[in-house]
Design a protein around this motif. Structure first.
Motif, short mmCIF file in Angstrom:
data_model
loop_
_atom_site.label_atom_id
_atom_site.label_comp_id
_atom_site.label_asym_id
_atom_site.label_seq_id
_atom_site.Cartn_x
_atom_site.Cartn_y
_atom_site.Cartn_z
N GLY A 69 -20.57 3.99 -8.23
CA GLY A 69 -19.28 3.30 -8.18
C GLY A 69 -18.97 2.60 -9.48
O GLY A 69 -19.59 2.84 -10.51
N PHE A 70 -17.98 1.70 -9.43
CA PHE A 70 -17.59 0.93 -10.61
C PHE A 70 -16.88 -0.34 -10.17
O PHE A 70 -16.45 -0.45 -9.01
N TYR A 71 -16.80 -1.30 -11.07
CA TYR A 71 -16.02 -2.48 -10.74
C TYR A 71 -15.05 -2.79 -11.88
O TYR A 71 -15.26 -2.40 -13.03
N VAL A 72 -13.95 -3.47 -11.52
CA VAL A 72 -13.06 -4.05 -12.52
C VAL A 72 -12.94 -5.53 -12.18
O VAL A 72 -12.94 -5.89 -11.00
N CYS A 73 -12.91 -6.37 -13.19
CA CYS A 73 -12.67 -7.78 -12.94
C CYS A 73 -11.97 -8.37 -14.14
O CYS A 73 -12.00 -7.81 -15.23
N GLY A 74 -11.31 -9.49 -13.95
CA GLY A 74 -10.57 -10.12 -15.03
C GLY A 74 -9.52 -11.04 -14.48
O GLY A 74 -9.41 -11.24 -13.27
N GLU A 75 -8.70 -11.58 -15.38
CA GLU A 75 -7.65 -12.49 -14.94
C GLU A 75 -6.45 -11.70 -14.43
O GLU A 75 -6.14 -10.62 -14.91
N LYS A 76 -5.78 -12.29 -13.46
CA LYS A 76 -4.53 -11.73 -12.90
C LYS A 76 -4.71 -10.33 -12.33
O LYS A 76 -3.86 -9.46 -12.52
N ILE A 77 -5.84 -10.10 -11.69
CA ILE A 77 -6.04 -8.83 -10.98
C ILE A 77 -6.05 -9.16 -9.49
O ILE A 77 -6.70 -10.10 -9.05
N SER A 78 -5.32 -8.37 -8.71
CA SER A 78 -5.29 -8.60 -7.26
C SER A 78 -5.38 -7.26 -6.54
O SER A 78 -5.15 -6.20 -7.15
N GLY A 79 -5.67 -7.32 -5.25
CA GLY A 79 -5.72 -6.10 -4.44
C GLY A 79 -4.41 -5.35 -4.46
O GLY A 79 -4.39 -4.12 -4.53
N ASN A 80 -3.28 -6.10 -4.46
CA ASN A 80 -1.96 -5.45 -4.47
C ASN A 80 -1.71 -4.69 -5.76
O ASN A 80 -1.16 -3.60 -5.76
N ARG A 81 -2.14 -5.30 -6.87
CA ARG A 81 -1.96 -4.62 -8.17
C ARG A 81 -2.81 -3.36 -8.22
O ARG A 81 -2.39 -2.34 -8.77
N ILE A 82 -4.01 -3.45 -7.67
CA ILE A 82 -4.89 -2.27 -7.66
C ILE A 82 -4.26 -1.17 -6.80
O ILE A 82 -4.28 0.01 -7.17
N LYS A 83 -3.67 -1.55 -5.66
CA LYS A 83 -3.02 -0.56 -4.78
C LYS A 83 -1.86 0.14 -5.51
O LYS A 83 -1.68 1.35 -5.41
N LYS A 84 -1.08 -0.66 -6.28
CA LYS A 84 0.04 -0.08 -7.06
C LYS A 84 -0.48 0.93 -8.08
O LYS A 84 0.09 1.99 -8.26
N VAL A 85 -1.57 0.52 -8.77
CA VAL A 85 -2.17 1.41 -9.78
C VAL A 85 -2.66 2.71 -9.13
O VAL A 85 -2.42 3.81 -9.64
N LEU A 86 -3.32 2.60 -7.97
CA LEU A 86 -3.83 3.79 -7.27
C LEU A 86 -2.69 4.69 -6.80
O LEU A 86 -2.82 5.91 -6.76
N ASN A 87 -1.58 4.09 -6.44
CA ASN A 87 -0.41 4.89 -6.01
C ASN A 87 0.21 5.63 -7.19
O ASN A 87 0.74 6.72 -7.04
N PHE A 88 0.12 5.01 -8.40
CA PHE A 88 0.72 5.63 -9.58
C PHE A 88 -0.19 6.72 -10.17
O PHE A 88 0.27 7.78 -10.58
N LEU A 89 -1.50 6.44 -10.22
CA LEU A 89 -2.45 7.34 -10.90
C LEU A 89 -2.65 8.62 -10.09
O LEU A 89 -2.93 8.58 -8.90
N ASN A 90 -2.48 9.77 -10.76
CA ASN A 90 -2.71 11.05 -10.07
C ASN A 90 -3.23 12.08 -11.06
O ASN A 90 -3.34 11.81 -12.25
N SER A 91 -3.55 13.26 -10.55
CA SER A 91 -4.16 14.30 -11.41
C SER A 91 -3.19 14.76 -12.50
O SER A 91 -3.62 15.26 -13.54
#
Length: 870
Positions: A705-727
């Motif tokens: 696996g992997f982790y990301v951490c830092g300032e101003k990161i939230s579950g909602n932002r990660i969900k948005k990124v996952l919705n945008f990122l594709n093959s």
């Protein structure tokens, strides 16, 4: 045109026997009772001039299979006094040591055949064998010109040099056989380079040589066969494949030195580990121990000598790439003669160097791929009918699961697939220069020959022309000392070499293996310590660093800031925990196929736990599924059950994103796809998080696996990124993410040297890796201003995305997410889950003693258990 592939047929022993010349037949049966399976598959097709790829376990007599028909042919010609003064066969191996080995193993049979002939009164012409590598002296090379070898033993780099050697290349004008040994070790740029050399050799020869490939256990055979014979529609592009799955019996066990990997002490683990290793060594005549890093190799030897001083004085040795060639040869020689009881190695003894009889192979930790495990274990019982004994020794629960599933794959003969790089523009530049030195070409003919190589069969004409433009000086880089090396006339469409020194420049700069060096770590600021050198790190480790990363050197923490040439500047006043372990660059990545199999296994266990199956039933399933004993099955069950109860089991159908807050806000992706895929996914996600407002983003990755951490990161932002990122957009996102990294800077240098933008050697002077890096920085700045599509910039991006990372499989994962085949669950935890502990702790690994780590794990596990019991 597709290559025509056929499966080789098993031939009758009588047929092979009758084909052999009486002298060769007598010699063979004075040495062996019968033909081996590889020989029954391979000898006749080679005699019939058919291309063949032979894949068989180590110790499967592959090399003699390849040479038997060739020796037979040469002896037949010799007996009739029809041997010509030319090279009949080229044997090419990626290992110099192996080339040496084969040379000895060829000279001996020939002298024995000569003795038989003498005894029978048969007059034979002398069959000459010569070895030519980078170590061959000028006198030896001159001797070969006067007295041409009939069989030439060489390496990929030396073959490329020979193709351009004015006089010697004439001897290759009618080569009839080419053997490529250890072909599984050529799924890299050396292999790409060789694939073009094979096409050039074929173009030079009036006879189309028979191509013979020899490989240890490998998959997919079809791809390797295409790599061997190239692409084309002529009859000579047919290839037989012989996947010799003969019963070289393998006896594999998964062992742990202590009964409980958590409820123990550091001292107990250390003591039990070396007692177990010693016990296994003493039970066998000779033992080979594989570790995954050079530092671990030295550590194992040190501890064995320290704990058992009387047993391991002279009978123990180390073998890894950092040791001198002379020292390694000495170890190999002592092994062959049975003078060593145990040798500890990292990866350097995986390939087929003859090291004599090995009774047992110990694998300390996971070798990360089934093919690699089989190659390592195959070193034991190196003879045909011996049992290969292998023992995995694991100290960690993740490793325990990994090695147990790997054992299942070994038993069921499921091999992970290798990937061969395609369309490498740096290697292409080097080979085009060599071709232009050899003769003047029509551009269409040159492109046509290059496209016959499997590695360049999909090369676009546009990319080919961009390399021609770079080599002919159209990019005007003279102010950076990058001069045109060829001329191209657009009217006549002809290409040739420029300059009187062309041949010398080419010959002294050939090859694909980059010069690696150490980087000095220097303190960047502070009144007292500014400019102080605190130690060195290797370049592969520097590649993984980004500004802000914290690492440990000599027991102290440093924050990486920037580099200048071969100096890494750091801040010594740092209070954050380390983010990257010192051994990270040496770790082997888990293969994608094996990762998926472990994920599937987790899914099966999750299903059984959800269906309320009993502990006894599930342990019985683990035992049967992985072919492991009761103790291992119990440990695996306990680990997976704890994770399931606390957070849930991530699997091939589910990624769990665990949000755990401590000194940082961690978002841990439980995504078991191997480090190369996780590298791509984590960099893509982190880059996009930075684009939507995240700051000081830190990444940690491992195979699970992997982790990301830092300032101003939230579950909602990660969900948005996952919705945008594709093959469809992953490549573009990653190209942006890697552009200004140390990884890009170093890889650009390697590619600039390979493509001869930067010359390693000029007029007898050799540039150090440090000077190459400084020149590379200037050249990189210049080409960025000229064009984003400059071929060597383009190649650097391709290499990082496709070879360092695994873009194609990362795209697959994103497709599975989009198609709903993999679900994503977000969960918050107050304590890190059992599966996340290795990932979170890996940065701190250099600071925490093993005793403290075990105590920490004990505490966490007790707290987790308390939470579950609430």
């Amino acid at each position: 045109m597709p290559v025509k592939l056929e499966i080789a047929k098993l031939r009758k022993s009588k047929e092979v026997k009758e084909m052999l010349h009486p002298l060769v037949r007598e010699w063979f049966f004075s040495k062996f009772k019968e033909f081996s399976l590889p020989q029954l598959y391979g000898v006749m097709p080679i005699w019939e001039r058919k291309n063949i790829l032979i894949s068989a376990p180590t110790g499967g007599t592959k090399t003699l299979t390849a040479f038997l028909s060739i020796l037979n042919y040469l002896v037949s010609l010799s007996a009739k006094e029809e041997l010509e003064d030319k090279i009949y066969a080229v044997y090419c191996s990626p290992l110099r040591a192996l080339s040496n080995d084969i040379y000895v193993n060829l000279v001996e049979p020939l002298s024995e055949i000569e003795k038989i002939a003498k005894r029978k009164g048969v007059k034979l012409q002398k069959i000459r064998v010569s070895l030519r590598t980078g170590d061959t002296s000028t006198a030896e090379r001159q001797k070969m010109l006067k007295s041409c070898p009939h069989i030439l033993v060489t390496t990929p780099e030396t073959l490329a040099i020979i193709l351009n050697a004015k006089k010697f290349s004439e001897k290759l004008g009618a080569v009839e056989f080419v053997i490529v040994d250890e072909i599984h070790a050529l799924a890299n740029k050396r292999g790409v380079h060789l694939s073009l050399s094979l096409e050039r050799l074929e173009e030079m020869s009036i006879i189309k040589p028979v191509r013979i490939g020899l490989s240890a256990t490998i998959a997919p055979l079809e791809e390797i066969a295409k790599f061997l014979v190239g692409i084309g529609n002529d009859e000579k592009r047919k290839c037989l494949t012989a996947d010799v799955e003969f019963e070289k019996k393998i006896d594999v066990k998964v062992l742990t030195p202590v009964s409980d990997l958590i409820d123990t002490t550091g001292l107990e683990i250390h003591s039990s580990l070396y007692k177990l290793i010693d016990k296994l060594i003493q039970e066998h005549k000779t033992t080979l121990i594989f570790t995954n890093t050079r530092s671990a190799t030295e550590r194992v030897i040190h501890h064995l000598k320290e704990m058992f001083p009387k047993k391991y004085l002279e009978e123990i040795g180390a073998h890894h790439s950092s040791l001198s060639r002379e020292y390694r040869f000495n170890i190999e020689e002592r092994l062959r003669k049975g003078k060593l009881k145990v040798v500890v190695t990292s990866t350097s003894l995986e390939l087929g160097i003859d090291i004599g009889y090995i009774g047992l192979v110990i694998l300390l930790g996971s070798p990360k791929s089934t093919a690699r495990a089989l190659q390592r274990i195959g070193r034991a019982g190196h003879k045909l009918h011996d049992v290969a004994e292998g023992r995995f020794i694991v100290l960690d629960r993740d490793d325990l699961v990994e090695c147990s599933v790997m054992k299942k794959e070994i038993v069921e003969r499921k091999i992970d697939k290798i990937q061969i790089p395609k369309n490498c523009l740096d290697v292409l530049s080097q080979q085009i220069y060599g071709m232009a030195i050899y003769k003047i070409w029509n551009i269409k003919d040159m492109y046509g020959l290059i496209k016959k190589s499997y590695c360049y069969s999909s090369l676009s004409y546009e990319d080919f022309l961009s390399v021609i433009s770079y080599l002919s000086g159209e990019y005007a880089l003279e102010h950076k000392n990058v001069y045109g090396k060829i001329w191209y006339d657009p009217e006549t469409k002809m290409i040739g070499k420029k300059g009187k020194l062309a041949r010398v420049i080419y010959m002294t700069n050939i090859g694909t293996i980059p010069d690696e060096s150490y980087v000095s770590v220097v303190i960047a600021k502070g009144e007292r310590r500014k400019g102080e050198k605190v130690g060195v790190i290797d370049e592969a480790f520097l590649e993984r660093l980004k500004p802000g990363d914290v690492f440990v050197l000599g027991g102290q923490k440093y924050e990486f800031l920037y580099t200048r040439g071969m100096k890494a500047y750091v801040n010594s006043s740092v209070y954050r925990p380390p983010t990257i372990p010192s051994w990270f660059s040496e770790m082997l990545p888990l293969s994608f196929d094996l990762a998926l199999e472990i994920s599937r296994f987790r899914g099966l266990i999750e299903e059984k736990l959800k269906n309320k199956k009993s502990r006894r039933e599930i342990e019985g399933f683990i035992k049967k599924f992985c072919y492991v004993d009761d103790k291992v099955a119990e440990k695996i069950f306990s680990y997976l059950q704890l994770q399931e109860k606390y957070l849930g089991l991530p699997s091939n159908k589910k990624i769990i994103v665990e949000n755990y807050k401590s000194d940082k806000d961690y978002f841990i992706f439980h995504a078991l796809f191997g480090r190369k895929v996780n590298d791509a996914l984590s960099r893509g996600i982190a880059y996009l998080l930075g684009q939507v407002g995240g700051r000081d983003i830190e990444i940690g990755i491992n195979d699970n696996g992997f982790y990301v951490c830092g300032e101003k990161i939230s579950g909602n932002r990660i969900k948005k990124v996952l919705n945008f990122l594709n093959s469809g957009n992953l490549r573009e996102v990653l190209e942006e993410a890697i552009e200004r990294t140390e990884l890009f800077n170093r890889r650009f240098r390697h590619n600039a040297v390979r493509s001869l933008m930067i010359l390693r050697t000029y007029k007898g002077r050799r540039k150090s890796a440090g000077k190459q890096q400084l020149r590379s920085g200037f050249v990189l700045g210049a080409v960025r201003k000229i064009s984003r599509e400059f071929p060597i910039l383009k190649e650097t991006r391709r290499e990082i995305l496709e070879d360092v990372m695994d873009l194609s499989n990362a795209k697959k994962v994103l497709d599975w997410l989009q198609e709903g085949k993999i679900k994503v669950e977000f969960k918050k935890t107050s304590l890190p889950s059992p599966f996340s502990l290795n990932l979170i702790m890996q940065g701190r690994a250099d600071l925490i003693k093993i005793e403290d780590k075990i105590e920490f794990l004990k505490r966490i596990y007790k707290l987790i258990q308390k939470q579950i019991n609430k």
